[in-house]
Design a protein around this motif. Structure first.
Motif, PDB file in Angstrom:
ATOM      1  N   VAL A 135      -0.772  -8.659  -3.738  1.00  0.00           N
ATOM      2  CA  VAL A 135      -0.933  -8.894  -2.349  1.00  0.00           C
ATOM      3  C   VAL A 135      -2.490  -9.209  -2.151  1.00  0.00           C
ATOM      4  CG1 VAL A 135      -1.075  -8.126   0.099  1.00  0.00           C
ATOM      5  CG2 VAL A 135       1.126  -7.797  -1.644  1.00  0.00           C
ATOM      6  N   ARG A 136      -3.306  -8.113  -2.544  1.00  0.00           N
ATOM      7  CA  ARG A 136      -4.666  -8.266  -2.397  1.00  0.00           C
ATOM      8  C   ARG A 136      -5.433  -9.374  -3.154  1.00  0.00           C
ATOM      9  NH1 ARG A 136      -6.848  -1.998  -2.029  1.00  0.00           N
ATOM     10  NH2 ARG A 136      -6.593  -1.809   0.253  1.00  0.00           N
ATOM     11  N   SER A 137      -4.887  -9.651  -4.349  1.00  0.00           N
ATOM     12  CA  SER A 137      -5.399 -10.892  -5.022  1.00  0.00           C
ATOM     13  C   SER A 137      -5.249 -12.095  -4.362  1.00  0.00           C
ATOM     14  CB  SER A 137      -4.939 -10.894  -6.485  1.00  0.00           C
ATOM     15  OG  SER A 137      -5.097  -9.893  -7.378  1.00  0.00           O
ATOM     16  N   LEU A 138      -4.063 -12.117  -3.786  1.00  0.00           N
ATOM     17  CA  LEU A 138      -3.645 -13.426  -3.038  1.00  0.00           C
ATOM     18  C   LEU A 138      -4.564 -13.621  -1.694  1.00  0.00           C
ATOM     19  CD1 LEU A 138       0.244 -13.758  -3.640  1.00  0.00           C
ATOM     20  CD2 LEU A 138      -1.757 -15.150  -4.479  1.00  0.00           C
TER      21      LEU A 138
ATOM     22  N   VAL B 151      -3.396 -21.638  -6.163  1.00  0.00           N
ATOM     23  CA  VAL B 151      -2.741 -20.311  -5.618  1.00  0.00           C
ATOM     24  C   VAL B 151      -1.172 -20.399  -6.473  1.00  0.00           C
ATOM     25  CG1 VAL B 151      -1.120 -19.751  -3.812  1.00  0.00           C
ATOM     26  CG2 VAL B 151      -3.470 -20.242  -3.401  1.00  0.00           C
ATOM     27  N   ARG B 152      -0.733 -21.607  -6.817  1.00  0.00           N
ATOM     28  CA  ARG B 152       0.609 -21.666  -7.570  1.00  0.00           C
ATOM     29  C   ARG B 152       0.350 -20.994  -8.982  1.00  0.00           C
ATOM     30  NH1 ARG B 152       2.051 -27.750  -5.477  1.00  0.00           N
ATOM     31  NH2 ARG B 152       3.243 -27.150  -3.532  1.00  0.00           N
ATOM     32  N   ALA B 153      -0.799 -21.437  -9.351  1.00  0.00           N
ATOM     33  CA  ALA B 153      -1.025 -20.844 -10.765  1.00  0.00           C
ATOM     34  C   ALA B 153      -1.113 -19.372 -10.751  1.00  0.00           C
ATOM     35  CB  ALA B 153      -2.253 -21.377 -11.341  1.00  0.00           C
ATOM     36  N   MET B 154      -1.729 -18.876  -9.427  1.00  0.00           N
ATOM     37  CA  MET B 154      -2.145 -17.332  -9.475  1.00  0.00           C
ATOM     38  C   MET B 154      -0.715 -16.824  -9.305  1.00  0.00           C
ATOM     39  SD  MET B 154      -5.352 -16.716  -7.221  1.00  0.00           S
ATOM     40  CE  MET B 154      -4.920 -14.674  -7.187  1.00  0.00           C
ATOM     41  N   VAL B 155       0.018 -17.504  -8.520  1.00  0.00           N
ATOM     42  CA  VAL B 155       1.407 -16.598  -8.130  1.00  0.00           C
ATOM     43  C   VAL B 155       2.340 -16.694  -9.593  1.00  0.00           C
ATOM     44  CG1 VAL B 155       3.714 -17.148  -7.111  1.00  0.00           C
ATOM     45  CG2 VAL B 155       1.203 -17.119  -5.812  1.00  0.00           C
TER      46      VAL B 155
END
Length: 214
Positions: free
Chosen positions: A141-144, A201-205
């Motif tokens: 959550v915090r990373s996003l 964001v998609r790569a992170m998720v």
């Protein structure tokens, strides 16, 4: 010929004052908001503004409270956990991009966490739905949130000081791009913030929802 009676003047309300103040802040920033300018904008006396919202500090506090409330609840969209999480980050970015001066006022008054609460709550729900719990869920959550805020700050900085980001035509050629002309062309052209945001964001998720790192 008899003159037609003029239409009755619309009664001034607290909401009308806040609407006008929010529009002034959105256009020119908090420093441009004065009680005298606001009264002129509304076509009323300064004393009427004070009667409805108090002094300037009270007005700013009311704007902050209203901004936090207007950001409202964020609803996830999509059929998969990853898609729903990405939709929350996109909604938060739109909110922050749409209210830059008001968001800055919220931050200055120490209410940033409260402002982010709807988005944080939505992310918590979706991360739980994806099967994550505990410290790892909190880290996701915090990373996003950090990614969204950092991205918006970069966007705002580029917009406020475009002179700091001149064209890159002279910086990239076949040699500096290590003989990758497509890469040189990509780095020379103007960035597409929306595409880059979704890409990152998609790569992170995808990475954050995968197996836990050792």
């Amino acid at each position: 010929m008899t003159s037609q009676p003029s239409s009755p003047k619309r009664a001034l309300t607290r909401d009308a004052v806040l609407d006008a103040a929010a529009a002034m802040v959105k256009k020119d920033g908090p420093r441009a908001l004065t009680m005298r300018k606001l009264a002129a904008e509304l076509g009323t006396a300064v004393t009427s503004i004070y009667w409805h919202v108090g002094n300037r500090e009270s007005l700013l506090e009311a704007l902050v409270e209203r901004t936090v409330a207007d950001l409202g609840e964020i609803r996830a969209q999509g059929r998969t956990p990853a898609a729903r999480i990405v939709s929350v980050t996109r909604a938060l970015r739109r909110q922050l991009r749409g209210h830059p001066h008001l968001v800055a006022m919220v931050h200055e008054r120490g209410l940033t966490e409260r402002m982010f609460q709807p988005a944080t709550q939505a992310l918590v729900h979706e991360v739980h739905a994806a099967g994550l719990r505990g410290t790892r869920a909190a880290d996701v959550v915090r990373s996003l949130l950090f990614q969204v805020v950092g991205f918006v700050l970069v966007e705002r900085n580029r917009e406020r000081a475009p002179v700091q980001y001149p064209g890159d035509e002279g910086l990239w050629d076949e040699a500096t791009a290590e003989h990758d002309p497509a890469l040189a062309k990509g780095l020379t052209g103007p960035p597409d913030p929306e595409r880059l945001f979704l890409l990152s964001v998609r790569a992170m998720v995808d990475g954050l929802l995968g197996p836990a790192p050792r």
